[in-house]
Design an enzyme around this catalytic site. Structure first.
Site, short mmCIF file in Angstrom:
data_model
loop_
_atom_site.label_atom_id
_atom_site.label_comp_id
_atom_site.label_asym_id
_atom_site.label_seq_id
_atom_site.Cartn_x
_atom_site.Cartn_y
_atom_site.Cartn_z
N CYS A 1 0.81 -1.21 0.00
CA CYS A 1 0.00 0.00 0.00
C CYS A 1 0.85 1.27 0.00
O CYS A 1 1.78 1.39 0.80
CB CYS A 1 -0.87 -0.04 1.26
SG CYS A 1 -1.83 1.43 1.49
N ARG B 1 -11.75 -0.14 -7.98
CA ARG B 1 -11.63 0.20 -6.56
C ARG B 1 -11.05 1.60 -6.38
O ARG B 1 -11.49 2.37 -5.57
CB ARG B 1 -10.73 -0.83 -5.88
CG ARG B 1 -10.45 -0.45 -4.47
CD ARG B 1 -9.72 -1.54 -3.74
NE ARG B 1 -9.35 -1.01 -2.44
CZ ARG B 1 -9.07 -1.74 -1.40
NH1 ARG B 1 -9.11 -3.03 -1.49
NH2 ARG B 1 -8.75 -1.18 -0.27
P1 IMP Z 1 -1.20 -7.03 3.60
O1 IMP Z 1 -1.80 -8.17 4.35
O2 IMP Z 1 -0.31 -6.18 4.46
O3 IMP Z 1 -0.51 -7.47 2.36
O4 IMP Z 1 -2.40 -6.06 3.19
C1 IMP Z 1 -3.54 -6.50 2.49
C2 IMP Z 1 -4.58 -5.40 2.51
O5 IMP Z 1 -4.09 -4.23 1.84
C3 IMP Z 1 -5.86 -5.71 1.76
O6 IMP Z 1 -6.77 -6.47 2.51
C4 IMP Z 1 -6.42 -4.30 1.44
O7 IMP Z 1 -7.12 -3.76 2.53
C5 IMP Z 1 -5.16 -3.49 1.26
N1 IMP Z 1 -4.83 -3.28 -0.15
C6 IMP Z 1 -4.93 -4.14 -1.19
N2 IMP Z 1 -4.47 -3.60 -2.33
C7 IMP Z 1 -4.07 -2.34 -2.01
C8 IMP Z 1 -3.49 -1.28 -2.75
O8 IMP Z 1 -3.19 -1.38 -3.95
N3 IMP Z 1 -3.26 -0.12 -2.08
C9 IMP Z 1 -3.55 0.02 -0.75
N4 IMP Z 1 -4.04 -0.97 0.01
C10 IMP Z 1 -4.31 -2.15 -0.63
#
Ligand code: IMP
Length: 499
Positions: free
Chosen positions: A313, A414
């Protein structure tokens, strides 16, 4: 002048540690249940639960059919991504709902295919056993990796090298895994083709899968014993997408948005509640008490908490919006408590984005989350929808954000309003099967609960004691002052502090 300025910095999960409580035989890891509510329901009988507090994020590189099936078998749920055509997403949900444990819908070969071509497909898919069917789908044989030598038989046809139907034990119209297992045991074979009365192939049952599938005590299913399924929706095409997902059998929906405190999200929830009152909707994401109130008063049955923390993100960098996940959960959990006192409705909270290690999961649960949503964690598994690649002798899998340029190739949904990306694309280390990884993760979570002297997540919410730790104590908690081939960063820093 800004309306509000908070000078206390927001906190991340990694800044907290748990203090131990009294551990007794009653809170031994074997006594702990990680069952947790998925969504609020007015109807007690219709309440949905997860048996483990983990769900896979609605992302192209995380949650497809395989992840949906395997995670539900193991007690969690994968939210099938909505950044794809409606029909494709509905098909994934349909497959999960119609999955019969242990009955695999295999890739088939035709008798006239060259062994070299079949070998190429074997390498692509990683499968070593293929059923052979004619153009009416009638089963004519099996070809396994033991039936040919690619250096000798490349120009032969599959029919030349396969074991033909007359030498293979088959099951006809079998739908019960135990029955299939009995035939396999008696036949001393490792695979059983299941046919219909006309001899057409329906599925394959592999002996190696049976042990796993007969052994899924945590499986989450509906009242008809079909696996639970979950899907993401967006605030744009929901009037077309939701009916298709419901028709395919979806059990719960989540609105996929980085910012859920919007009138678009309210309209989406209202529409779903009006048209499909029995399908619960998870709203989000929010990071303030006002955002929580807004969503639950709009009809959300659970709320995703977190903004800007995901591993892929860049929302915080791009827009300057976001908050440490720990602070977000603390504030929202306090508001959830108020809401519960006022209304008697308990709204589950989902910690989402930046939950990286098992201790992050445990801290999120202690602070008030009922379960966590993760992308990176699940992207590394065999069951995520991406192909493995080897980079510098390391086996990796691609992982990309839903707001990245790659995800948007499908359609700007999105993050449609923005002209810029909010996510990046990268690689994560492949770690093998979900089943094996979950075992370790869950045993660590249970060990933490046990040390805190609690045996359920609900009790954890009531009794957990946490402490903010200093940067130095975080360093102290890591390996230091020993030589393990090379000095760790912590050891180097300690030396500097000592001198
Ligand atoms: P991770 O578990 O830290 O990899 O985060 C996953 C979460 O990041 C997802 O459930 C979303 O809420 C968020 N997310 C997914 N794609 C994006 C993006 O492109 N930008 C910002 N947040 C994202």
């Amino acid at each position: 002048m800004a309306h509000r300025i908070i000078f206390e910095p927001s906190r991340t999960l990694m800044e907290f540690r748990l203090l131990p409580g009294l551990t007794t035989a009653k809170s031994a890891p074997s006594e702990i249940s990680l069952r947790t509510p998925l969504v609020y329901s007015e109807n007690e009988d219709k309440k949905l639960f997860l048996n483990i507090p983990l769900v896979a994020a609605a992302m192209q590189s995380v949650s497809g059919t395989r992840m949906g099936i395997e995670l539900a078998l193991l007690g969690g749920l994968a939210f099938i991504f909505c950044s794809q055509p409606i029909a494709a997403q509905a098909r994934m949900i349909f497959k999960i709902k119609n999955y019969k444990a242990g009955f695999v819908l295999p890739r088939t070969m035709s008798p006239g295919m060259k062994i070299s071509e079949m070998f190429r497909i074997r390498q692509e898919t990683g499968y070593s056993t293929f059923p052979v069917v004619d153009d009416q789908d009638v089963f004519v044989g099996l070809i396994t990796k033991w039936d040919y030598d690619i250096s000798l038989h490349g120009d032969y046809t599959v029919a030349d090298r396969m074991i033909s139907r007359s030498n293979i034990e088959v099951g006809v119209n079998i739908t019960n895994l135990k029955e299939a297992n009995n035939i396999l045991l008696e036949s001393h074979k490792s695979v059983l083709p299941i046919l219909d009365e006309q001899g057409r192939l329906q599925s394959l049952v592999f002996r190696k899968d049976i042990i796993d599938h007969l052994n899924n005590p945590l499986e989450v299913h509906d009242e008809k014993k079909r696996l639970l399924s979950a899907a993401a929706v967006n605030t744009h095409d929901y009037q077309q997408r939701v009916p298709a997902l419901v028709e395919a059998g979806v059990d719960v929906l989540a609105i996929d948005s980085s910012d859920g405190h919007t009138s678009y999200q309210q309209e989406t929830i209202h529409w779903i509640r009006d048209n499909y009152p029995s399908i619960p909707v998870i709203g989000g994401n929010i990071i303030t008490r006002e955002g929580f109130r807004f969503l639950v008063e709009s009809g959300a049955g659970a709320v995703k908490v977190g903004m800007g923390g995901g591993s892929i993100c860049i929302t915080q960098e791009q827009k300057g919006t976001g908050r440490g996940l720990a602070t977000s959960i603390i504030e929202v959990a306090a508001e959830r408590e108020n809401y519960f006192k006022e209304t008697g409705k308990y709204i589950p909270l989902v910690a989402d984005g930046g939950v990286t290690t098992t201790k992050d999961i445990t801290i999120a649960l202690a602070l008030g989350a009922d379960y966590v949503m993760m992308g990176r964690y699940f992207a590394r598994m065999e069951e995520s929808p991406t192909e493995k690649i080897v980079v510098n002798n390391r086996v990796m899998k691609p992982y990309w954000g839903e707001g990245s340029a790659r995800a948007r190739e499908w359609k700007k949904l999105r993050y449609h309003q923005s002209q810029f990306v909010e996510g990046v694309e990268g690689l994560v280390e492949y770690v093998g099967r979900l089943r094996d990884n979950l075992e370790e993760t869950l045993s660590k979570i249970k060990a933490s609960l046990s040390t805190c002297g609690v045996k359920t997540i609900g009790e954890f919410h009531e009794k957990a004691e946490l402490e903010l730790v200093s940067a130095l104590s975080i360093r102290e908690g890591k390996v230091h002052d020993i030589y393990q081939g090379t000095d760790s960063q912590e050891t180097k820093e300690y030396r500097e502090l000592d001198s």
